[in-house]
Design a protein around this motif. Structure first.
Motif, PDB file in Angstrom:
ATOM      1  N   LEU A  75       0.828  -1.210   0.000  1.00  0.00           N
ATOM      2  CA  LEU A  75       0.000   0.000   0.000  1.00  0.00           C
ATOM      3  C   LEU A  75       0.864   1.263   0.000  1.00  0.00           C
ATOM      4  CD1 LEU A  75      -2.822  -1.103   2.458  1.00  0.00           C
ATOM      5  CD2 LEU A  75      -2.989  -0.793  -0.024  1.00  0.00           C
ATOM      6  N   ALA A  76       1.974   1.237   0.740  1.00  0.00           N
ATOM      7  CA  ALA A  76       2.865   2.398   0.741  1.00  0.00           C
ATOM      8  C   ALA A  76       3.415   2.657  -0.650  1.00  0.00           C
ATOM      9  CB  ALA A  76       4.002   2.187   1.732  1.00  0.00           C
ATOM     10  N   CYS A  77       3.770   1.594  -1.369  1.00  0.00           N
ATOM     11  CA  CYS A  77       4.313   1.741  -2.718  1.00  0.00           C
ATOM     12  C   CYS A  77       3.224   2.096  -3.723  1.00  0.00           C
ATOM     13  CB  CYS A  77       5.020   0.455  -3.131  1.00  0.00           C
ATOM     14  SG  CYS A  77       6.474   0.049  -2.124  1.00  0.00           S
ATOM     15  N   ALA A  78       2.056   1.465  -3.585  1.00  0.00           N
ATOM     16  CA  ALA A  78       0.962   1.714  -4.528  1.00  0.00           C
ATOM     17  C   ALA A  78       0.460   3.148  -4.439  1.00  0.00           C
ATOM     18  CB  ALA A  78      -0.181   0.739  -4.257  1.00  0.00           C
ATOM     19  N   ALA A 129       5.467   6.049  -7.859  1.00  0.00           N
ATOM     20  CA  ALA A 129       6.290   5.082  -8.585  1.00  0.00           C
ATOM     21  C   ALA A 129       5.446   4.022  -9.280  1.00  0.00           C
ATOM     22  CB  ALA A 129       7.265   4.410  -7.626  1.00  0.00           C
ATOM     23  N   ALA A 130       5.977   3.495 -10.385  1.00  0.00           N
ATOM     24  CA  ALA A 130       5.430   2.277 -10.980  1.00  0.00           C
ATOM     25  C   ALA A 130       5.880   1.102 -10.113  1.00  0.00           C
ATOM     26  CB  ALA A 130       5.945   2.114 -12.403  1.00  0.00           C
ATOM     27  N   VAL A 131       5.003   0.102  -9.946  1.00  0.00           N
ATOM     28  CA  VAL A 131       5.279  -0.986  -8.999  1.00  0.00           C
ATOM     29  C   VAL A 131       5.130  -2.340  -9.688  1.00  0.00           C
ATOM     30  CG1 VAL A 131       4.598  -2.046  -6.815  1.00  0.00           C
ATOM     31  CG2 VAL A 131       4.440   0.438  -7.079  1.00  0.00           C
ATOM     32  N   PHE A 132       6.090  -3.220  -9.435  1.00  0.00           N
ATOM     33  CA  PHE A 132       6.031  -4.609  -9.908  1.00  0.00           C
ATOM     34  C   PHE A 132       6.412  -5.527  -8.752  1.00  0.00           C
ATOM     35  CE2 PHE A 132       7.622  -8.578 -11.565  1.00  0.00           C
ATOM     36  CZ  PHE A 132       6.828  -8.843 -12.665  1.00  0.00           C
ATOM     37  N   PRO A 133       5.622  -6.607  -8.533  1.00  0.00           N
ATOM     38  CA  PRO A 133       4.400  -7.019  -9.228  1.00  0.00           C
ATOM     39  C   PRO A 133       3.196  -6.175  -8.813  1.00  0.00           C
ATOM     40  CG  PRO A 133       5.487  -8.877  -8.111  1.00  0.00           C
ATOM     41  CD  PRO A 133       6.065  -7.631  -7.558  1.00  0.00           C
ATOM     42  N   GLU A 134       2.111  -6.305  -9.571  1.00  0.00           N
ATOM     43  CA  GLU A 134       0.847  -5.654  -9.227  1.00  0.00           C
ATOM     44  C   GLU A 134       0.090  -6.574  -8.266  1.00  0.00           C
ATOM     45  OE1 GLU A 134      -2.181  -3.995  -8.220  1.00  0.00           O
ATOM     46  OE2 GLU A 134      -0.825  -2.765  -9.427  1.00  0.00           O
ATOM     47  N   TYR A 135      -0.006  -6.130  -7.020  1.00  0.00           N
ATOM     48  CA  TYR A 135      -0.622  -6.961  -5.981  1.00  0.00           C
ATOM     49  C   TYR A 135      -1.934  -6.369  -5.453  1.00  0.00           C
ATOM     50  CZ  TYR A 135       3.337 -10.203  -5.415  1.00  0.00           C
ATOM     51  OH  TYR A 135       4.293 -11.191  -5.602  1.00  0.00           O
ATOM     52  N   GLY A 136      -2.569  -5.511  -6.228  1.00  0.00           N
ATOM     53  CA  GLY A 136      -3.799  -4.879  -5.757  1.00  0.00           C
ATOM     54  C   GLY A 136      -4.873  -5.884  -5.376  1.00  0.00           C
ATOM     55  N   LYS A 165      -7.960  -8.608 -16.885  1.00  0.00           N
ATOM     56  CA  LYS A 165      -9.077  -8.138 -16.069  1.00  0.00           C
ATOM     57  C   LYS A 165      -8.632  -7.581 -14.721  1.00  0.00           C
ATOM     58  CE  LYS A 165     -12.869 -11.095 -17.763  1.00  0.00           C
ATOM     59  NZ  LYS A 165     -13.832 -12.163 -17.377  1.00  0.00           N
ATOM     60  N   THR A 166      -7.627  -8.214 -14.127  1.00  0.00           N
ATOM     61  CA  THR A 166      -7.277  -7.928 -12.733  1.00  0.00           C
ATOM     62  C   THR A 166      -5.966  -7.170 -12.552  1.00  0.00           C
ATOM     63  OG1 THR A 166      -6.068 -10.017 -12.496  1.00  0.00           O
ATOM     64  CG2 THR A 166      -8.450 -10.052 -12.020  1.00  0.00           C
ATOM     65  N   GLY A 167      -5.108  -7.164 -13.568  1.00  0.00           N
ATOM     66  CA  GLY A 167      -3.789  -6.556 -13.435  1.00  0.00           C
ATOM     67  C   GLY A 167      -2.736  -7.496 -12.891  1.00  0.00           C
ATOM     68  N   ILE A 168      -3.100  -8.712 -12.521  1.00  0.00           N
ATOM     69  CA  ILE A 168      -2.135  -9.669 -11.971  1.00  0.00           C
ATOM     70  C   ILE A 168      -1.024  -9.935 -12.978  1.00  0.00           C
ATOM     71  CG2 ILE A 168      -1.830 -12.100 -11.346  1.00  0.00           C
ATOM     72  CD1 ILE A 168      -4.645 -12.005 -10.114  1.00  0.00           C
ATOM     73  N   ASN A 169       0.225  -9.820 -12.529  1.00  0.00           N
ATOM     74  CA  ASN A 169       1.352 -10.107 -13.424  1.00  0.00           C
ATOM     75  C   ASN A 169       2.427 -10.997 -12.802  1.00  0.00           C
ATOM     76  OD1 ASN A 169       2.421  -8.204 -11.692  1.00  0.00           O
ATOM     77  ND2 ASN A 169       2.770  -6.633 -13.257  1.00  0.00           N
ATOM     78  N   LEU A 170       2.107 -11.593 -11.645  1.00  0.00           N
ATOM     79  CA  LEU A 170       2.993 -12.603 -11.068  1.00  0.00           C
ATOM     80  C   LEU A 170       2.159 -13.488 -10.134  1.00  0.00           C
ATOM     81  CD1 LEU A 170       5.834 -13.789 -10.818  1.00  0.00           C
ATOM     82  CD2 LEU A 170       6.228 -12.251  -8.876  1.00  0.00           C
ATOM     83  N   ALA A 171       1.759 -14.636 -10.633  1.00  0.00           N
ATOM     84  CA  ALA A 171       0.939 -15.556  -9.850  1.00  0.00           C
ATOM     85  C   ALA A 171       0.772 -16.867 -10.614  1.00  0.00           C
ATOM     86  CB  ALA A 171      -0.436 -14.953  -9.554  1.00  0.00           C
ATOM     87  N   ALA A 172       0.393 -17.902  -9.873  1.00  0.00           N
ATOM     88  CA  ALA A 172       0.059 -19.199 -10.474  1.00  0.00           C
ATOM     89  C   ALA A 172      -1.442 -19.405 -10.346  1.00  0.00           C
ATOM     90  CB  ALA A 172       0.813 -20.322  -9.784  1.00  0.00           C
ATOM     91  N   ILE A 173      -2.102 -19.667 -11.469  1.00  0.00           N
ATOM     92  CA  ILE A 173      -3.544 -19.873 -11.485  1.00  0.00           C
ATOM     93  C   ILE A 173      -3.814 -21.351 -11.735  1.00  0.00           C
ATOM     94  CG2 ILE A 173      -5.730 -19.243 -12.580  1.00  0.00           C
ATOM     95  CD1 ILE A 173      -4.484 -16.625 -13.411  1.00  0.00           C
ATOM     96  N   ASN A 192      -2.481 -18.504  -6.701  1.00  0.00           N
ATOM     97  CA  ASN A 192      -1.407 -18.618  -5.721  1.00  0.00           C
ATOM     98  C   ASN A 192      -0.347 -17.559  -5.992  1.00  0.00           C
ATOM     99  OD1 ASN A 192      -1.932 -21.315  -4.180  1.00  0.00           O
ATOM    100  ND2 ASN A 192      -2.263 -21.834  -6.330  1.00  0.00           N
ATOM    101  N   TYR A 193      -0.118 -16.701  -5.005  1.00  0.00           N
ATOM    102  CA  TYR A 193       0.932 -15.691  -5.147  1.00  0.00           C
ATOM    103  C   TYR A 193       2.271 -16.224  -4.636  1.00  0.00           C
ATOM    104  CZ  TYR A 193      -3.112 -12.781  -5.991  1.00  0.00           C
ATOM    105  OH  TYR A 193      -4.283 -12.264  -6.518  1.00  0.00           O
ATOM    106  N   PHE A 194       2.228 -17.230  -3.779  1.00  0.00           N
ATOM    107  CA  PHE A 194       3.405 -18.034  -3.429  1.00  0.00           C
ATOM    108  C   PHE A 194       3.219 -19.377  -4.117  1.00  0.00           C
ATOM    109  CE2 PHE A 194       3.087 -15.133   0.186  1.00  0.00           C
ATOM    110  CZ  PHE A 194       4.400 -14.725   0.333  1.00  0.00           C
ATOM    111  N   PHE A 195       4.158 -19.789  -4.925  1.00  0.00           N
ATOM    112  CA  PHE A 195       3.964 -21.036  -5.658  1.00  0.00           C
ATOM    113  C   PHE A 195       5.286 -21.777  -5.816  1.00  0.00           C
ATOM    114  CE2 PHE A 195       4.147 -17.370  -8.514  1.00  0.00           C
ATOM    115  CZ  PHE A 195       5.224 -17.668  -9.317  1.00  0.00           C
ATOM    116  N   ALA A 196       5.167 -23.111  -5.886  1.00  0.00           N
ATOM    117  CA  ALA A 196       6.351 -23.943  -6.099  1.00  0.00           C
ATOM    118  C   ALA A 196       6.925 -23.710  -7.489  1.00  0.00           C
ATOM    119  CB  ALA A 196       5.980 -25.417  -5.907  1.00  0.00           C
ATOM    120  N   ARG A 197       8.206 -23.961  -7.651  1.00  0.00           N
ATOM    121  CA  ARG A 197       8.902 -23.619  -8.899  1.00  0.00           C
ATOM    122  C   ARG A 197       9.353 -24.834  -9.700  1.00  0.00           C
ATOM    123  NH1 ARG A 197      11.895 -19.435  -4.947  1.00  0.00           N
ATOM    124  NH2 ARG A 197      10.123 -18.008  -4.743  1.00  0.00           N
TER     125      ARG A 197
END
Length: 286
Positions: free
Chosen positions: A49-52, A56-63, A220-228, A247-252
């Motif tokens: 929230l502080a960054c959003a 600044a532009a923020v990555f990843p988008e976690y809104g 639709k959501t702006g998500i740019n780092l996640a596992a669906i 999943n925003y935390f995901f196995a690799r």
């Protein structure tokens, strides 16, 4: 132009390893001076929230991650954004479901169905409910958890996947797909850390459809780092893909391991910086 990194693996003009501590006044000053900010996957709501709210532009988008937390929050997300998903009912506690049933209401899903505890990921806290006795036993386990503050859960119609879950991982502008398949025939809940296996070749047409569906969710959501994770009735000739969870935390492992994952993420961050008119060469991968 200043690039600020809170990510432990990415060096930039300024790098802050926040760890579990709260933001300091100095941290907030650096955020206010930054033009681009890189966040870790373990980002807190306070940090995001502080960054959003900065310039600044923020990555990843976690809104949507913080606006729709947990499994019950994601059920609301899927409804509001018209994202196809299995029929789902959210419950604040075991008492709410018990009162609902005592009033003579039928179960919202026919047997079998899934019961999923809020706030857990990667197959944890998921129960396959096949009959009333099974439901009573699981509700008893949940009542014990409620004593420690874990209350909310959801019930969800079972899609005949036979334990085969299709995962699409969004990393920046790219999407990577693979199947999570049960280690033993007949398993309905697949967890890679508990005997499940990765299959990158099975049903490639569905993998292509999942990649397209994940990109639509991203748009639709702006998500740019996640596992669906998607469910599909795999024995049908043209099954519908339904989103199970994000999943925003995901196995690799399905991406080739941690080293390859960070190389993919590094390339995605460089591309994102270029889109922000920043210089990608000003970050380094440790």
């Amino acid at each position: 132009m200043t690039i600020l990194s809170f990510h432990p693996c990415f060096g930039a003009d300024k790098q802050i390893i926040l760890g579990p501590r709260p933001l300091s006044l100095e941290d907030r000053l650096h955020i206010g001076q930054a033009d681009a900010i890189l966040l870790p996957q373990g980002c807190s709501a306070e940090l995001y929230l502080a960054c959003a709210h900065s310039r600044a532009a923020v990555f990843p988008e976690y809104g949507v991650r913080f606006k729709y937390p947990g499994k019950t929050g994601q059920a609301k997300l899927f409804q509001e954004f018209s994202i196809p998903h299995p029929e789902t009912r959210c419950w604040r506690s075991t008492a709410e479901l018990t009162v609902f049933l005592k009033k003579g209401n039928p179960l919202p899903h026919g047997f079998p169905f899934f019961l999923k505890i809020d706030g857990l990921h990667e197959g944890e806290g998921v129960f396959f409910i096949e009959e009333e006795a099974n439901l009573r036993d699981v509700l008893g386990q949940l009542r014990e958890r409620e004593a420690s503050g874990v209350c909310s859960f959801l019930t969800q119609s079972a899609v005949p996947t036979y334990g085969n879950i299709l995962r699409a991982v969004i990393i920046g502008m790219n999407t990577y797909t693979f199947w999570k398949r049960p280690g033993q025939k007949g398993g309905m809940i697949t967890n890679i850390s508990k005997g499940g296996r990765i299959d990158q070749e099975w049903l490639p047409d569905l993998q292509e459809r999942a990649a397209a569906a994940a990109r639509e969710v991203s748009l639709k959501t702006g998500i740019n780092l996640a596992a669906i994770d998607f469910a599909a009735a795999v024995e049908e000739p043209d099954p519908q893909l339904l989103v199970l969870e994000i999943n925003y935390f995901f196995a690799r492992r399905g991406l080739g391991g941690t080293t390859r994952y960070y190389r993919i993420l590094y390339d995605a961050v460089r591309r994102w910086l270029a889109q922000q008119d920043e210089e990608p060469d000003r970050i380094v991968l440790y």
